[in-house]
Design a protein around this motif. Structure first.
Motif, PDB file in Angstrom:
ATOM      1  N   PRO A  46       0.795  -1.232   0.000  1.00  0.00           N
ATOM      2  CA  PRO A  46       0.000   0.000   0.000  1.00  0.00           C
ATOM      3  C   PRO A  46       0.827   1.281   0.000  1.00  0.00           C
ATOM      4  O   PRO A  46       0.384   2.295  -0.528  1.00  0.00           O
ATOM      5  CB  PRO A  46      -0.831  -0.105   1.284  1.00  0.00           C
ATOM      6  CG  PRO A  46      -0.871  -1.554   1.597  1.00  0.00           C
ATOM      7  CD  PRO A  46       0.422  -2.129   1.089  1.00  0.00           C
TER       8      PRO A  46
ATOM      9  N   THR B 149      -7.889   4.721  -3.083  1.00  0.00           N
ATOM     10  CA  THR B 149      -9.297   4.883  -2.738  1.00  0.00           C
ATOM     11  C   THR B 149     -10.135   5.203  -3.972  1.00  0.00           C
ATOM     12  O   THR B 149     -11.216   4.650  -4.159  1.00  0.00           O
ATOM     13  CB  THR B 149      -9.459   5.987  -1.677  1.00  0.00           C
ATOM     14  OG1 THR B 149      -8.694   5.622  -0.524  1.00  0.00           O
ATOM     15  CG2 THR B 149     -10.906   6.175  -1.283  1.00  0.00           C
TER      16      THR B 149
ATOM     17  N   PHE C 136     -10.197   0.646  -3.852  1.00  0.00           N
ATOM     18  CA  PHE C 136      -9.721  -0.140  -2.720  1.00  0.00           C
ATOM     19  C   PHE C 136     -10.232   0.448  -1.410  1.00  0.00           C
ATOM     20  O   PHE C 136     -10.363   1.658  -1.266  1.00  0.00           O
ATOM     21  CB  PHE C 136      -8.188  -0.182  -2.695  1.00  0.00           C
ATOM     22  CG  PHE C 136      -7.614  -1.109  -3.720  1.00  0.00           C
ATOM     23  CD1 PHE C 136      -7.510  -2.469  -3.471  1.00  0.00           C
ATOM     24  CD2 PHE C 136      -7.204  -0.622  -4.944  1.00  0.00           C
ATOM     25  CE1 PHE C 136      -6.996  -3.327  -4.424  1.00  0.00           C
ATOM     26  CE2 PHE C 136      -6.690  -1.470  -5.903  1.00  0.00           C
ATOM     27  CZ  PHE C 136      -6.581  -2.824  -5.650  1.00  0.00           C
ATOM     28  N   LYS C 137     -10.513  -0.447  -0.474  1.00  0.00           N
ATOM     29  CA  LYS C 137     -10.935  -0.061   0.874  1.00  0.00           C
ATOM     30  C   LYS C 137      -9.892  -0.583   1.859  1.00  0.00           C
ATOM     31  O   LYS C 137      -9.413  -1.707   1.738  1.00  0.00           O
ATOM     32  CB  LYS C 137     -12.287  -0.686   1.232  1.00  0.00           C
ATOM     33  CG  LYS C 137     -13.394  -0.396   0.241  1.00  0.00           C
ATOM     34  CD  LYS C 137     -14.031   0.924   0.513  1.00  0.00           C
ATOM     35  CE  LYS C 137     -15.257   1.084  -0.366  1.00  0.00           C
ATOM     36  NZ  LYS C 137     -15.318   2.287  -1.086  1.00  0.00           N
ATOM     37  N   LYS C 138      -9.556   0.254   2.829  1.00  0.00           N
ATOM     38  CA  LYS C 138      -8.625  -0.182   3.871  1.00  0.00           C
ATOM     39  C   LYS C 138      -9.406  -0.978   4.900  1.00  0.00           C
ATOM     40  O   LYS C 138     -10.369  -0.482   5.494  1.00  0.00           O
ATOM     41  CB  LYS C 138      -7.938   1.014   4.513  1.00  0.00           C
ATOM     42  CG  LYS C 138      -6.834   0.623   5.456  1.00  0.00           C
ATOM     43  CD  LYS C 138      -6.056   1.836   5.945  1.00  0.00           C
ATOM     44  CE  LYS C 138      -4.897   1.415   6.810  1.00  0.00           C
ATOM     45  NZ  LYS C 138      -4.139   2.591   7.269  1.00  0.00           N
TER      46      LYS C 138
ATOM     47  N   TYR D  52      -5.339  -3.328   2.067  1.00  0.00           N
ATOM     48  CA  TYR D  52      -6.241  -2.696   1.101  1.00  0.00           C
ATOM     49  C   TYR D  52      -6.811  -3.784   0.207  1.00  0.00           C
ATOM     50  O   TYR D  52      -6.064  -4.566  -0.392  1.00  0.00           O
ATOM     51  CB  TYR D  52      -5.491  -1.664   0.250  1.00  0.00           C
ATOM     52  CG  TYR D  52      -5.278  -0.360   0.960  1.00  0.00           C
ATOM     53  CD1 TYR D  52      -6.098   0.736   0.697  1.00  0.00           C
ATOM     54  CD2 TYR D  52      -4.262  -0.218   1.898  1.00  0.00           C
ATOM     55  CE1 TYR D  52      -5.903   1.940   1.349  1.00  0.00           C
ATOM     56  CE2 TYR D  52      -4.060   0.979   2.556  1.00  0.00           C
ATOM     57  CZ  TYR D  52      -4.884   2.060   2.276  1.00  0.00           C
ATOM     58  OH  TYR D  52      -4.681   3.242   2.928  1.00  0.00           O
TER      59      TYR D  52
END
Length: 142
Positions: free
Chosen positions: A107, A116, A120-122, A128
């Motif tokens: 990341p 983002t 992608f979402k953390k 991610y």
């Protein structure tokens, strides 16, 4: 004109990675983005692209999903839109290949705003992740 294509040879992939200051990963697949005045006669097999290199993306397929290693521009180049389109293009390819889970392997190698924006979402564990199931076939709220 923006041109994004799969890099066809490891020699070109290595050169593009060096220009973007990222580690060349020989086993990875790669895309390149260019600002180019023309499209080659056969754009599906040509790595010869006149114009300005805008960025590189390296990725690979593993048992549990696709791993994106890099999504980076050369120093001094800042074309967020090109990088966003390249990121989405490679993820669409991954999805079309039947792999529906995608991860950012490193990341810190991808600008958080770009990660983002691409989708992608953390997760709570700090990874991610992106679920590609239906991502390119149904409407999404951003």
């Amino acid at each position: 004109m923006l041109r994004i294509h799969a890099i066809q040879t490891k020699e070109v992939q290595k050169q593009v990675c060096e220009l973007c200051s990222v580690e060349f990963i020989p086993d990875a697949l790669a895309y390149a983005a260019y600002d180019t005045p023309e499209i080659p006669d056969n754009p599906t097999i040509s790595d010869e692209t006149p114009g300005t290199l805008l960025g590189v993306a390296q990725f690979s397929f593993k048992k549990d999903g696709a791993y994106i290693y890099d999504l980076r521009s050369p120093d001094g180049i800042d074309d967020f839109e090109a990088m966003f389109i390249m990121g989405r293009s490679l993820l669409n390819f991954v999805d079309l290949c039947g792999t529906h889970d995608a991860y950012l392997a490193y990341p810190d190698r991808v600008e958080p705003r770009l990660a983002t924006a691409v989708g992608f979402k953390k997760l709570d564990n700090g990874k991610y992740y992106m679920d590609l199931r239906g991502f390119f076939t149904k409407h999404h709220d951003s």
